[in-house]
Design an enzyme around this catalytic site. Sequence first.
Site, PDB file in Angstrom:
ATOM      1  N   LYS A 173       0.842  -1.198   0.000  1.00 53.85           N
ATOM      2  CA  LYS A 173       0.000   0.000   0.000  1.00 53.85           C
ATOM      3  C   LYS A 173       0.875   1.245   0.000  1.00 53.85           C
ATOM      4  CE  LYS A 173      -1.999   2.492   3.296  1.00 53.85           C
ATOM      5  NZ  LYS A 173      -2.052   3.825   2.651  1.00 53.85           N
ATOM      6  N   GLY A 226       7.178   5.406   7.846  1.00 48.05           N
ATOM      7  CA  GLY A 226       6.188   6.452   8.097  1.00 48.05           C
ATOM      8  C   GLY A 226       6.414   7.088   9.447  1.00 48.05           C
ATOM      9  N   THR A 230       2.479   6.035  14.049  1.00 50.41           N
ATOM     10  CA  THR A 230       1.897   4.933  13.271  1.00 50.41           C
ATOM     11  C   THR A 230       2.717   3.670  13.482  1.00 50.41           C
ATOM     12  OG1 THR A 230       1.392   6.607  11.616  1.00 50.41           O
ATOM     13  CG2 THR A 230       0.971   4.348  10.991  1.00 50.41           C
ATOM     14  N   GLU A 248      10.763   1.893   9.766  1.00 49.77           N
ATOM     15  CA  GLU A 248      11.655   3.026   9.530  1.00 49.77           C
ATOM     16  C   GLU A 248      10.827   4.277   9.796  1.00 49.77           C
ATOM     17  OE1 GLU A 248      13.425   5.994   8.583  1.00 49.77           O
ATOM     18  OE2 GLU A 248      13.040   5.500   6.471  1.00 49.77           O
ATOM     19  N   CYS A 282      13.204  11.897   5.872  1.00 48.29           N
ATOM     20  CA  CYS A 282      13.488  11.509   7.263  1.00 48.29           C
ATOM     21  C   CYS A 282      14.951  11.765   7.620  1.00 48.29           C
ATOM     22  CB  CYS A 282      13.110  10.061   7.505  1.00 48.29           C
ATOM     23  SG  CYS A 282      13.870   8.929   6.328  1.00 48.29           S
ATOM     24  N   GLU A 383       9.754  16.106  15.287  1.00 51.65           N
ATOM     25  CA  GLU A 383       9.991  16.087  13.840  1.00 51.65           C
ATOM     26  C   GLU A 383       8.989  17.028  13.154  1.00 51.65           C
ATOM     27  OE1 GLU A 383       9.013  12.528  11.514  1.00 51.65           O
ATOM     28  OE2 GLU A 383      10.951  12.722  10.536  1.00 51.65           O
TER      29      GLU A 383
END
Length: 479
Positions: A173, A226, A230, A248, A282, A383
């Site tokens: 996905k 992500g 999550t 990650e 990231c 972040e």
Amino acid sequence: MKIQNFINGQFYDPISNEWIDNYCPASGEVYGKIPNASKADVENAYIAAQSAFPSWSQTTLEERSRILIKISELLEANLQQFAEAESKDNGKPISLAKSVDIPRASSNFRFFGNAITQFASESHDSIGQQAINYTLRRPIGVVGCISPWNLPLYLFTWKIAPALAAGNCVVAKPSEVTPMTACLLGNICNEAGLPAGVLNIVHGLGSTTGQAIIEHPDIKAISFTGGTKTGAHIAKIAAPMFKKLSLELGGKNPNLIFADCDYKDMLKTTVRSSFANQGQICLCGSRIFVESSIYDTFKADFIAQVKQLKVGHPSETSTDIGALVSEPHLDKVLQYINTAKQEHGKILCGGHRTIVKGYENGYYLEPTVIEVDTNDCTINQEEIFGPVVSIMPFNTEDEVLQMANMVKYGLSASIWTNDLKRTIRLSNQLQTGIVWVNTWMMRDLRTPFGGIKASGIGREGGFEALRFFTEPKNVCIKY
Ligand code: TXE
């Protein structure tokens, strides 16, 4: 433009007929619809994958490799179409999509197509026991790959390619925010001769489609990139089912800049590590620490360079900074700029939403540099994932090391120095999965990629990825 699920080699509408709007960040307009695939669609994708598995897992390595390399070549041949689609869907400059995103997606397939032919398992001669042990590396079965919106096809294929190379079948996905290139990939896989059902791509919201993948009892491994929140949610769902997990997640990466560095090189790279892809990587170096003796010079030079960056429509080749990926994301980044002001951060440049003529509803933000006087402030601890960096001076190596590590994340760090001993001291002590010295985001796909602390678990890349997507089985033979 209507996107469909790709299941068993064919394109289907979602069973529920539920659709989500797809936005173009550069104009703020809806330009397409994507399925919100439900549990039933994910089940169909799983069944297709499960049916394809016995044959795919027994396909010779030479044949698997040939197909993956063919996919890589077709991506290369369709570079322009894919780059345009990526740029329109994500808001990133077309030049970046063309030079980084799509070439890297192509490299991912080529790299893992080759790597699988060199992937070997161990054997141990148990001397004195008259036995030999050997370890088989078997594919897991059906695996789930879930990817984010910042580097859409790049990260989607970074997971899919090793999963397929290792002999797994995949239910994947992409982010619902950037589904376009993943959809185009389906056609390429058919053209390359990837057997039906080996790769299935479902589209939809994380809470619907993503949730159905992670909850599926027979999808035995999940590779996810992500947000940290999550990732924690996925870990909670997956743990009782003993799924293998590679996560990650976010980063809050420090740049440690010492006075003895190659200044020009450092300055140029630091602009890039701050604002490439609108700061939505990231790995971006969002906390910049500069040795006091060069702080004022750096501050002036850095701001002068940042002011020259051109915010513009992604399709223009002169654009340095395109649109942020979505309106909610833009609002989130603006909120952080406000918080910085409340916490006495000094905005040195940027700080505002900006308008690109002709695209007044696009999600554009000025590249923003904020001077802070403590590493404890919110913008140094959370972040932001946008074109916003903080700068602050430091006096000693110990002080900067402490600040670099004083954060919940641990993905990457960049050190700028010509002192070899300092390089080794700091590299040993920085709490991150990756350290770059006198460079940033220089990648060799054989190296382990990933972070520690709240930046996730597991490593991607090279044999690490092939190990993740296989189960070791040891056989002990007494002779
Ligand atoms: O990510 P999400 P979001 C960071 C960045 C960003 C924040 C939130 O700070 O601002 O995360 O971004 C799917 N079950 N990163 O909300 O939601 C989702 O559909 C299964 C850092 O966009 O984590 C998408 O495909 N899947 C990062 C993917 O997870 C679920 C890149 C990522 O979306 C799900 C992106 C669920 N319950 C954001 N919920 C990086 N490490 O590079 C969502 N998803």
